[in-house]
Design an enzyme around this catalytic site. Structure first.
Site, PDB file in Angstrom:
ATOM      1  N   GLY A   1      -3.597   0.356  -8.994  1.00 32.93           N
ATOM      2  CA  GLY A   1      -4.614  -0.632  -8.596  1.00 32.93           C
ATOM      3  C   GLY A   1      -4.650  -1.838  -9.518  1.00 32.93           C
ATOM      4  N   GLY A   2      -4.640  -1.618 -10.820  1.00 30.95           N
ATOM      5  CA  GLY A   2      -4.680  -2.730 -11.777  1.00 30.95           C
ATOM      6  C   GLY A   2      -3.455  -3.622 -11.626  1.00 30.95           C
TER       7      GLY A   2
ATOM      8  N   ASP B   1       4.171  -1.893 -13.622  1.00 32.49           N
ATOM      9  CA  ASP B   1       4.188  -1.765 -12.162  1.00 32.49           C
ATOM     10  C   ASP B   1       3.965  -3.095 -11.446  1.00 32.49           C
ATOM     11  OD1 ASP B   1       4.633   0.924 -12.399  1.00 32.49           O
ATOM     12  OD2 ASP B   1       2.552   1.520 -12.047  1.00 32.49           O
TER      13      ASP B   1
ATOM     14  N   GLY C   1      -3.340   6.495 -10.743  1.00 29.07           N
ATOM     15  CA  GLY C   1      -1.916   6.648 -10.424  1.00 29.07           C
ATOM     16  C   GLY C   1      -1.525   5.921  -9.148  1.00 29.07           C
ATOM     17  N   LEU C   2      -2.411   5.033  -8.664  1.00 36.50           N
ATOM     18  CA  LEU C   2      -2.135   4.288  -7.429  1.00 36.50           C
ATOM     19  C   LEU C   2      -1.828   2.820  -7.712  1.00 36.50           C
ATOM     20  CD1 LEU C   2      -4.939   5.837  -5.173  1.00 36.50           C
ATOM     21  CD2 LEU C   2      -2.489   6.366  -5.151  1.00 36.50           C
TER      22      LEU C   2
ATOM     23  N   LYS D   1      -0.015   1.528  -4.460  1.00 35.98           N
ATOM     24  CA  LYS D   1       1.312   2.143  -4.281  1.00 35.98           C
ATOM     25  C   LYS D   1       1.200   3.644  -4.525  1.00 35.98           C
ATOM     26  CE  LYS D   1       2.205   3.006  -8.882  1.00 35.98           C
ATOM     27  NZ  LYS D   1       2.084   4.378  -9.382  1.00 35.98           N
TER      28      LYS D   1
END
Ligand code: C5P
Length: 283
Positions: A99-100, A132, A96-97, A9
């Protein structure tokens, strides 16, 4: 064996409020899935394992968020069936994308199928895995609030591509939120509505309040942003707590040209399209 893809994201703006008694900060922003994905596979096994398809064991083993998601579903149904989880990463760690969180969301969905659990149960398990994860379970385009658990789907955005660059630093989200407190809750980096693609303008200017804190933790973020802004001749925004940076381009060709002139040495530099979904399972 069940496998699936989990999309990264980006944040189109992230407003942040004062730390709550539970230790989390209220946030508000538009979250957008993008076509950059990890791949997760789950199968029954003789003992629990987590690794990559290349055979390497995954960092943190059973503390890995995707593994925890599988374990939470298994515990919910009261099963003791051991599982093998394979996780092939394309989304850079600590960038900051999300992924986890994306990995945890696809792990919930796949474990939900494997252990035959209703989707409502997965939605209830998501927030305790990470802030998230509820968005990643929903995917597409959404307005996200609370600590991340309030996810309201909005009309898909269209008419632009992203140039995405991950500078060569890893940034810890808790450290950035702590730095934001220490800096006395500064306001963030802004792009005025006039600098945004038309489909994003109705939301007004784009602001990421975590920018000064991300730069305090990793000063290279500001150097990379300034260099990208000068090479791309347009504003460049931070995703989440960073260090990922992105600019808006008319289409994929223009974004690819921009990536061609980005500084060398990034952890990832790619032209990226928006995704209308957060995950895809292929049985
Ligand atoms: O929920 P998650 O595990 O992703 O959060 C990691 C840490 O980031 C939290 O422990 C907290 O310090 C910080 N955080 C926050 N406010 C949020 C999300 C995360 O302060 N909304």
């Amino acid at each position: 064996m069940i496998s699936g893809a989990a999309f990264a994201k980006v944040n189109f703006g992230l407003r942040v409020g004062s730390r709550r008694p539970d230790g989390f900060h209220p946030v508000d922003g538009i979250f957008q899935s993008v076509n950059l994905a990890d791949r997760l596979t789950l199968s029954g096994a003789d003992r629990d394992t987590i690794g990559t398809s290349g055979g390497a064991s995954v960092l943190e083993g059973q503390n890995n968020l995707a593994f925890k998601a599988v374990a939470a579903v298994r515990e919910h149904v009261g099963s003791s069936q051991p599982v093998a989880v394979t996780l092939d990463k394309s989304i850079p760690y600590a960038s900051g994308l999300g992924g986890g969180s994306a990995d945890a969301a696809i792990a919930l969905v796949i474990a939900g199928r494997f252990f035959n659990v209703h989707p409502d149960v997965l939605a209830n398990l998501a927030p305790q895995l990470g802030s998230d994860v509820p968005f990643c379970l929903e995917g597409g385009t959404a307005r996200v609030a609370g600590r991340g658990e309030t996810v309201v789907r909005i009309d898909p955005l269209q008419g632009f591509s992203l140039g995405l660059v991950v500078p060569p630093v890893e940034v810890s989200t808790p450290e950035v939120f702590a730095a934001w407190d220490d800096l006395n809750e500064p306001e963030g980096l802004r792009i005025p509505a006039s600098g945004l693609p038309p489909s994003l303008r109705s939301a007004g200017e784009l602001v990421n309040d975590l920018y000064p804190a991300s730069v305090a933790v990793a000063p290279a973020v500001d150097d990379w942003r300034q260099e990208l802004e000068s090479r791309w001749a347009r504003p460049v925004m931070l995703s989440g707590s960073g260090p990922s940076l992105f600019g808006f381009f008319l289409d994929r060709d223009e974004a690819e040209d921009a990536i061609g002139i980005a500084p060398k040495g990034a952890r990832l530099a790619e032209a990226i399209d928006l995704s209308s979904v957060g995950w895809v399972v292929a049985d």
